[in-house]
Design a protein around this motif. Structure first.
Motif, PDB file in Angstrom:
ATOM      1  N   VAL A 165     -13.878 -56.870  18.190  1.00  0.00           N
ATOM      2  CA  VAL A 165     -14.278 -58.255  18.321  1.00  0.00           C
ATOM      3  C   VAL A 165     -14.344 -58.622  19.799  1.00  0.00           C
ATOM      4  N   GLN A 166     -15.321 -59.431  20.168  1.00  0.00           N
ATOM      5  CA  GLN A 166     -15.448 -59.903  21.542  1.00  0.00           C
ATOM      6  C   GLN A 166     -15.133 -61.389  21.579  1.00  0.00           C
ATOM      7  N   LEU A 167     -14.399 -61.803  22.622  1.00  0.00           N
ATOM      8  CA  LEU A 167     -13.930 -63.176  22.743  1.00  0.00           C
ATOM      9  C   LEU A 167     -14.482 -63.806  24.004  1.00  0.00           C
ATOM     10  N   GLN A 168     -14.889 -65.069  23.890  1.00  0.00           N
ATOM     11  CA  GLN A 168     -15.439 -65.801  25.020  1.00  0.00           C
ATOM     12  C   GLN A 168     -14.744 -67.153  25.096  1.00  0.00           C
ATOM     13  N   ALA A 169     -13.901 -67.310  26.105  1.00  0.00           N
ATOM     14  CA  ALA A 169     -13.174 -68.563  26.291  1.00  0.00           C
ATOM     15  C   ALA A 169     -13.963 -69.511  27.173  1.00  0.00           C
ATOM     16  N   SER A 170     -13.809 -70.800  26.896  1.00  0.00           N
ATOM     17  CA  SER A 170     -14.489 -71.819  27.689  1.00  0.00           C
ATOM     18  C   SER A 170     -13.702 -73.127  27.615  1.00  0.00           C
ATOM     19  N   GLY A 171     -14.092 -74.073  28.479  1.00  0.00           N
ATOM     20  CA  GLY A 171     -13.499 -75.400  28.417  1.00  0.00           C
ATOM     21  C   GLY A 171     -12.518 -75.719  29.515  1.00  0.00           C
ATOM     22  N   GLY A 172     -12.229 -74.756  30.374  1.00  0.00           N
ATOM     23  CA  GLY A 172     -11.310 -75.026  31.456  1.00  0.00           C
ATOM     24  C   GLY A 172     -11.913 -75.955  32.491  1.00  0.00           C
ATOM     25  N   GLY A 173     -11.092 -76.403  33.421  1.00  0.00           N
ATOM     26  CA  GLY A 173     -11.575 -77.293  34.455  1.00  0.00           C
ATOM     27  C   GLY A 173     -10.440 -77.911  35.232  1.00  0.00           C
ATOM     28  N   LEU A 174     -10.791 -78.938  35.992  1.00  0.00           N
ATOM     29  CA  LEU A 174      -9.826 -79.668  36.811  1.00  0.00           C
ATOM     30  C   LEU A 174      -9.534 -81.009  36.154  1.00  0.00           C
TER      31      LEU A 174
END
Length: 123
Positions: free
Chosen positions: A1-10
């Motif tokens: 399975v491949q995972l793609q994280a997102s949503g980070g920021g300041l």
């Protein structure tokens, strides 16, 4: 399975962020998922985990009551809702997947890892 994280920021202290981790593959519902984080010069530490069914969750003491993990099997996505953020929450956040039941807090239990997303909380 491949995972793609997102949503980070300041974000400012006291604010909120929501992280997402999208997984490839048709067997996502059989994976338990976890979030870990690593701050500069620190070891990777457990944040939260959720069992494959979504019925069991596990949180680090440092985030209990502030973070919430959820899993949408129909969307192959796991979420980490973070609120009341503190400067000490600043880190790169990684999602991870493991086959089978169990919301493990041990990084070595997880076989698959996403690339990480940066979360920075300013004071």
């Amino acid at each position: 399975v491949q995972l793609q994280a997102s949503g980070g920021g300041l974000v400012q202290a006291g604010g909120s962020l929501s992280l997402s981790c999208a997984a490839s593959g048709r067997t996502f519902s059989t994976y338990s998922m976890g979030w870990f984080r690593q701050a500069p010069g620190q070891e990777r530490e457990f944040v939260a985990a959720i069992s494959w069914s979504g019925q069991t969750t596990n949180y680090a003491d440092s985030v209990k009551g502030r973070f919430s993990i959820s899993k949408a099997n129909t969307k192959n996505t796991v979420f980490l809702q973070m609120s009341s953020l503190k400067p000490e929450d600043t880190a790169v956040y990684y999602c991870a997947a493991k086959v089978g039941w169990g919301a493990s807090n041990t990084w070595s239990s997880y076989s698959y890892w996403g690339q990480g997303t940066q979360v920075t909380v300013s004071s």
